[in-house]
Design an enzyme around this catalytic site. Structure first.
Site, PDB file in Angstrom:
ATOM      1  N   VAL B  72       0.752  -1.307  -0.077  1.00  9.37           N
ATOM      2  CA  VAL B  72       0.033  -0.102   0.024  1.00  9.37           C
ATOM      3  C   VAL B  72       1.088   1.126  -0.017  1.00  9.37           C
ATOM      4  CG1 VAL B  72      -1.471   1.223   1.385  1.00  9.37           C
ATOM      5  CG2 VAL B  72      -1.937  -1.112   1.097  1.00  9.37           C
ATOM      6  N   CYS B  73       0.602   2.215  -0.638  1.00 13.87           N
ATOM      7  CA  CYS B  73       1.164   3.509  -0.773  1.00 13.87           C
ATOM      8  C   CYS B  73       0.038   4.672  -0.773  1.00 13.87           C
ATOM      9  CB  CYS B  73       2.369   3.685  -1.814  1.00 13.87           C
ATOM     10  SG  CYS B  73       1.660   3.761  -3.339  1.00 13.87           S
ATOM     11  N   ALA B  74       0.657   5.731  -1.057  1.00 14.52           N
ATOM     12  CA  ALA B  74      -0.430   7.095  -0.994  1.00 14.52           C
ATOM     13  C   ALA B  74      -1.394   7.028  -2.198  1.00 14.52           C
ATOM     14  CB  ALA B  74       0.508   8.289  -1.007  1.00 14.52           C
TER      15      ALA B  74
END
Lengths: 75, 375
Positions: B72-74
């Site tokens: 998961v990232c932004a």
């Protein structure tokens, strides 16, 4: 400020600004200065944190006309 | 190995179904500590993506091989990069499409109850942000309460259910998220209600939501009753629906109570908050099921994913309803408050109609947890 190299990462989305910054940093010598221009807002916190984690020095950071400028001195 | 793409809806299912998941969050440490995907059985590893540019070998031993791993990232880009690196290293992993941005926006409609004569009550759980919206449906008509800004979702849902949206309410002027209320009303011709005491600065027309306002949904007996309950804001209003449900807005949550400071007047409104929680609500039937406008922690979700609890149980279990000493109550809700929600002053301006940011700017403003409560 004596800028050794300039990286134009405008228009690039995360993670490319950092990927390119890292490559550009590999090409300059310790003590030299890299100028990075980016428009991805995430670059502000990410480049700042990356510079810190790599032991480099962020000499200056400014924002002009939605473009982020970073001046990084290599460790 | 392959890289799979998961949607926010798939991740929401894992949260609601209490499944296991290992999340590799490649955002900054600050961003991760501030706000992440919460699940009862989720495990986490936070390593910023820019520390993995030279390779992922160092973290391989820290990633399980016996459970699913989600990167998961932004926004998505970095998680795709890291997921591909892990795949090249022989691991099967997934990444979250749209990253935390899409997580913040995802809404899951869950039925809370069937009402008399085929009526239905739905809770729209915005699981990443902790916002809860409601739709009451009865005999071809619908009312919406505390809609978030994804107006299409509510309008499409009403179409799917073949009902006409007649009434749209906001329990108060929200400070943590952008309301979709007046836009839904504008598009559907519904009436938009806002408490007048919260609306002194708004620049659009609205219908006054006053204590005792009584609205019928459909021809049958499903009614929506307004109950003035100030404290989070001076205008905050609750609703009793069908004599069974108490929609508390941001006044009372499952495991916490509303904070009185987001409009800048904690000292003035603490008395109102006390009066609402310790007098007005006490006069209501204990069997009413409380449906708040937020949840703060994942433990507040029931097994079916709804956020709902009997009022009588909250009187016993909710700490904020059990502070006998008035001075102690005052200090609890005015001192040592948690940080305020991201961009809350701007969000209030948007909800007053004073500024009109574009969609990206709105997304940016709403990043992070809601932080409307005091525990």
């Amino acid at each position: 400020m004596n800028i050794t190299k300039t990286l134009d990462a405008k228009g690039l989305a995360c993670p490319m600004p950092i990927v390119k910054t890292k490559k550009a940093m590999d090409m300059i010598q310790s003590g030299e200065i890299l100028e990075v221009m980016a428009t991805d807002k995430g670059a502000l916190s990410d480049i700042t944190a990356w510079v810190k984690s790599g032991g480099h020095t962020l000499l200056e950071q400014k924002t002009e006309d939605d473009v982020l400028y970073f001046y990084i001195q290599k460790a | 190995m392959s890289v799979n793409k998961w949607t926010a809806a798939q991740v929401a299912r894992k949260v609601i179904d209490n499944e296991e998941l290992f999340i590799l969050d490649v955002r900054n440490q600050d961003a991760f500590e501030d706000w992440k995907i919460e699940g009862h059985k989720f495990e986490y590893l936070n390593i910023p993506y820019f520390e993995l540019l030279d390779g992922v070998e160092e973290i391989l031993p820290k990633l399980p091989t016996d459970k699913e791993v989600l990167v998961v990232c932004a926004k998505e880009g970095s998680s795709v990069m890291v997921a591909e690196m892990l795949s090249d290293a022989g691991r099967e992993v997934a990444y979250l499409e749209g990253g935390m941005k899409s997580w913040s926006s995802y809404l899951e409609p869950i039925k809370v109850a069937d009402l008399d004569n085929g009526g239905e009550l739905y809770q729209f759980v915005r699981i990443g942000k902790g916002c809860l919206s409601y739709m009451v449906i009865s005999e071809g008509e619908a009312a919406i309460i505390d809609a978030v800004r994804f107006t299409d979702l509510f309008i499409d849902f009403a179409k799917e259910k073949n009902v006409e949206i007649k009434h749209v309410f906001d329990t108060h002027l929200h400070a943590d998220h952008i309301s979709g209320g007046r836009h839904i009303a504008h598009e559907t011709g519904a009436t938009y209600y806002l408490p007048p005491k919260d609306a002194t600065e708004v620049v659009f027309d609205y219908t006054a939501l006053r204590d005792g306002l009584h609205v019928k949904i459909g021809e049958s007996k499903i009614d929506v009753n307004a109950l003035y309950s100030p404290g989070h804001t001076i205008g905050s209003t609750s609703f009793v629906i069908d004599d069974q449900f108490l929609l508390t807005g941001d006044i009372l949550f499952i495991d916490s109570i509303g904070r009185p400071d987001l409009a800048g007047l904690a000292e003035d409104w603490v008395g109102d908050l006390r009066e609402t929680l310790y007098k007005r609500y006490r006069e209501l039937a204990e069997d009413l099921v409380v449906l708040p406008a937020h949840f703060m922690i994942i433990d507040e979700l029931n097994e079916d994913g709804t956020v709902a609890k009997r009022l009588g149980d909250l009187f016993k279990e909710n700490h904020g309803l059990n502070i006998e000493d008035e001075a102690e109550f005052r200090s609890t809700v005015t001192d040592n408050l948690p940080p305020q929600p991201n961009a809350y002053e701007q969000i209030r301006q948007v909800n007053m109609g004073k500024i009109t940011p574009d969609n990206d700017e709105q997304t940016e403003m709403e990043i992070g947890p809601n932080r409307c409560a005091v525990r």
